[in-house]
Design a protein around this motif. Structure first.
Motif, mmCIF file in Angstrom:
data_model
loop_
_atom_site.group_PDB
_atom_site.id
_atom_site.type_symbol
_atom_site.label_atom_id
_atom_site.label_comp_id
_atom_site.label_asym_id
_atom_site.label_seq_id
_atom_site.Cartn_x
_atom_site.Cartn_y
_atom_site.Cartn_z
ATOM 1 N N ILE A 106 0.846 -1.209 0.000
ATOM 2 C CA ILE A 106 0.000 0.000 0.000
ATOM 3 C C ILE A 106 0.870 1.243 0.000
ATOM 4 C CG2 ILE A 106 -1.657 1.335 1.370
ATOM 5 C CD1 ILE A 106 -2.756 -1.373 2.378
ATOM 6 N N ALA A 107 1.919 1.234 0.816
ATOM 7 C CA ALA A 107 2.805 2.394 0.900
ATOM 8 C C ALA A 107 3.504 2.655 -0.430
ATOM 9 C CB ALA A 107 3.827 2.185 2.009
ATOM 10 N N ALA A 108 4.010 1.587 -1.063
ATOM 11 C CA ALA A 108 4.703 1.750 -2.341
ATOM 12 C C ALA A 108 3.732 2.212 -3.431
ATOM 13 C CB ALA A 108 5.371 0.437 -2.736
ATOM 14 N N ARG A 109 2.521 1.663 -3.413
ATOM 15 C CA ARG A 109 1.523 2.087 -4.396
ATOM 16 C C ARG A 109 1.162 3.560 -4.188
ATOM 17 N NH1 ARG A 109 -1.778 -1.946 -3.742
ATOM 18 N NH2 ARG A 109 -3.277 -1.006 -2.308
ATOM 19 N N GLY A 110 1.073 3.969 -2.927
ATOM 20 C CA GLY A 110 0.783 5.369 -2.633
ATOM 21 C C GLY A 110 1.843 6.299 -3.192
ATOM 22 N N ALA A 111 3.104 5.898 -3.103
ATOM 23 C CA ALA A 111 4.176 6.719 -3.660
ATOM 24 C C ALA A 111 4.035 6.821 -5.178
ATOM 25 C CB ALA A 111 5.531 6.122 -3.287
ATOM 26 N N ALA A 112 3.667 5.710 -5.827
ATOM 27 C CA ALA A 112 3.478 5.743 -7.283
ATOM 28 C C ALA A 112 2.308 6.640 -7.672
ATOM 29 C CB ALA A 112 3.252 4.329 -7.810
ATOM 30 N N LEU A 113 1.235 6.588 -6.887
ATOM 31 C CA LEU A 113 0.065 7.411 -7.192
ATOM 32 C C LEU A 113 0.398 8.895 -7.201
ATOM 33 C CD1 LEU A 113 -2.642 5.526 -5.078
ATOM 34 C CD2 LEU A 113 -2.587 5.736 -7.570
ATOM 35 N N ALA A 114 1.439 9.286 -6.484
ATOM 36 C CA ALA A 114 1.843 10.700 -6.435
ATOM 37 C C ALA A 114 2.654 11.107 -7.657
ATOM 38 C CB ALA A 114 2.645 10.953 -5.160
ATOM 39 N N HIS A 115 2.906 10.151 -8.593
ATOM 40 C CA HIS A 115 3.728 10.450 -9.760
ATOM 41 C C HIS A 115 3.042 10.009 -11.051
ATOM 42 C CE1 HIS A 115 6.671 10.488 -6.448
ATOM 43 N NE2 HIS A 115 7.302 11.375 -7.187
ATOM 44 N N PRO A 116 1.841 10.555 -11.354
ATOM 45 C CA PRO A 116 1.180 10.198 -12.619
ATOM 46 C C PRO A 116 1.968 10.717 -13.815
ATOM 47 C CG PRO A 116 0.062 12.038 -11.570
ATOM 48 C CD PRO A 116 1.080 11.558 -10.583
ATOM 49 N N ARG A 117 1.873 9.992 -14.915
ATOM 50 C CA ARG A 117 2.575 10.411 -16.134
ATOM 51 C C ARG A 117 1.837 9.870 -17.344
ATOM 52 N NH1 ARG A 117 8.750 10.661 -17.838
ATOM 53 N NH2 ARG A 117 8.528 10.408 -20.083
ATOM 54 N N LYS A 118 1.461 10.727 -18.238
ATOM 55 C CA LYS A 118 0.825 10.295 -19.475
ATOM 56 C C LYS A 118 1.809 9.447 -20.269
ATOM 57 C CE LYS A 118 -1.581 12.007 -23.579
ATOM 58 N NZ LYS A 118 -2.015 13.210 -24.344
ATOM 59 N N GLY A 119 1.350 8.263 -20.699
ATOM 60 C CA GLY A 119 2.223 7.382 -21.458
ATOM 61 C C GLY A 119 3.247 6.669 -20.606
ATOM 62 N N GLY A 120 3.028 6.663 -19.306
ATOM 63 C CA GLY A 120 3.968 6.015 -18.395
ATOM 64 C C GLY A 120 3.696 4.528 -18.267
#
Length: 503
Positions: free
Chosen positions: A64-78
């Motif tokens: 959950i913690a790692a997913r939360g960190a990813a959610l803070a870094h959206p990127r089109k085409g990522g």
């Protein structure tokens, strides 16, 4: 294969880049040898395996913690994050981190042992994330995974980390960097710089797996994956890295891995030789450290003969030195008998694993570690009667043979209070290539379905498996199909972090 001798330089001595191990790794990664069909098929199997265990861990706190960190870094085409819809994309640096943490959390993906140990499937999460963001095709992705496995396995064969109390993720850095470089078709000089930096920065101590083991154990491969991605990025921009990273008089061998007289021998494929090391690695049927796999199978086999466990006076697990030191009595960790210990500690306790498997006759990635299950009084009584014994015979059966011929098991001696003795042994886990029931493609698919059912829609399960089956011939757009979306409302969220602070 060619065996390369690697030794530290004397102060003031110089070694041409082409003679350095990092260059040789880079050259092997960049070599356009044909993709071995069996290796490519196994790479596809291991994607299924990794995504299966990631789903099993999807709402564990570290995930959950790692997913939360990813959610803070959206990127089109990522890149996609396991559990989220395919149209939600994130920076590959963070998507790869989140997916790698989910894959590693339950200690449930593949393993390999030679001079060192490793979980080579830890390379897959970061490499898939980069593949999705850079738009490569399926064949390139498989090439990257097979190459990363080759580097990981060859370094594990040649350079022992644990003996010097360095954690095995040190080999993961150059493996992921080399795999990404092979996938992207980078040149040898660029890859050389990336391998140098990734190897230099991937080093950490074995305290990661000692004492009260923390949630960082799950985060470590994703963290190293980020280091490898950053190393690739720097190298592509023309930046240079510390060199020679292995051979320098202040390098890894001289300072951390044995001293100035150390000599290592690392095998690498010759130019044009297919990369097949992935075929020497083996999967896990049970969610526990690999040294516990055969013990679980042996406990299942013995339980019908055991009788009343309260009549047992002592259980001695005669096993190899590595099991004794890492998961057994030889670790000197009282936490390995502590019912309040972390889950990460329990899955590295041979004594706990054998006790619960013996009592239950089944092993479950969550239920077997549930606090109430762990603290059951009869379990604790049995658990504290169990110890490991370093046995020279088992150490030889593990140390001397080639990787696939190594025996990972043990001989268990049960001594009852009245003096009766029951003895039985197992050489390798059932799922091992030499085991009673070696894993095949259908076993990987069954493992995936067992964790996806009820969490993922049936049509989504079928779509994902079909995507993996068609990877070799698929174009760049097909890699979006490696996303796997959980049913609505099934993903949990956690505490915010630094990257969630509004600006």
């Amino acid at each position: 294969m060619r065996l390369h001798e690697v030794r530290p330089l004397r102060p003031g001595a110089r070694l041409a880049p082409e003679e350095q191990l990092a260059w040789k790794i880079a050259a092997m990664a960049a070599d356009p040898a044909a993709l071995d069909p069996a290796a490519a098929e196994m790479a596809a199997n291991r994607i299924v395996d990794d995504w299966a265990v990631a789903l099993a861990a999807i709402n564990r706190p570290a995930v959950i913690a790692a997913r939360g960190a990813a959610l803070a870094h959206p990127r089109k085409g990522g890149a996609s994050v396991i559990g989220l819809p395919a149209d939600r994309r994130f920076d590959c640096l963070w998507a790869g981190y989140a997916n790698a943490a989910a894959i590693r959390e339950l200690d449930f993906n593949d393993a390999f042992f030679a001079a060192e140990s490793s979980h080579p499937g830890d390379v897959i999460g970061p490499i898939v994330a980069v593949a999705q963001q850079t738009g490569v095709d399926g064949a390139a992705l498989l090439r990257g995974i097979v190459t990363a496995y080759e580097i990981q396995v060859d370094l594990v064969k040649g350079i022992d980390l644990n003996r010097h109390r360095i954690d095995h993720v040190a080999h993961l850095g150059p493996a992921v960097a080399g795999g990404i470089g092979a996938m992207l078709g980078l040149s040898v000089p660029v890859l050389y710089q990336a391998v140098n930096l990734a190897a230099h920065l991937a080093i950490s101590t074995r305290q990661t797996r000692k004492g009260q083991i923390s949630s960082y154990k799950a985060a470590a491969p994703g963290h190293i994956g980020q280091i490898a991605m950053l190393a690739i990025d720097r190298a592509m921009r023309g930046e240079t890295s510390p060199a020679p990273v292995y051979e320098g008089d202040y390098g890894l061998l001289a300072i951390l891995l044995g001293g100035p007289e150390t000599v290592a021998h690392v095998p690498l494929p010759e130019p044009g030789e297919p990369k097949r090391a992935i075929l020497e690695t083996y999967p896990k049927e049970h969610s526990a450290g690999y040294h516990g796999q055969a013990l679980i199978d042996l406990a299942f086999r013995m339980r019908e003969r055991i009788g009343d466990i309260e009549e047992i006076g002592d259980i001695a697990i005669h096993t190899k030195k590595l099991t004794h030191l890492v998961m057994g009595s030889g670790a000197g960790d009282p936490e390995k008998w502590d019912p309040q210990a972390s889950r990460e500690t329990l899955d590295h306790s041979a004594m706990f694993i054998f006790a619960v498997a013996l009592q239950d006759g089944v092993w479950h990635h969550a239920d077997s570690y549930a606090p109430a299950r762990v603290a059951r009084p009869d379990t604790v009584r049995l658990w504290r009667k169990i110890r490991t014994v370093e046995d020279p015979e088992w150490s030889a059966r593990f140390t001397d043979p080639a990787p696939l011929d190594k025996d990972h098991g043990a001989r268990v001696v049960v001594t009852y209070a009245d003096g009766r003795v029951l003895t039985e042994e197992i050489a390798v886990a059932n799922a091992h290539p030499r085991g009673a029931r070696p894993f095949g493609r259908e076993d990987y698919r069954r493992k995936f379905r067992s964790f996806a059912e009820g969490l993922v829609a049936e049509a989504e399960i079928d779509r994902f498996l079909a995507t993996v089956d068609g990877l070799h011939a698929s174009g760049p757009k097909a890699l979006a199909g490696l996303a796997i979306e959980c049913l609505p409302g099934r993903l949990e969220s956690g505490a915010p972090g630094l990257f969630d602070i509004p600006v």
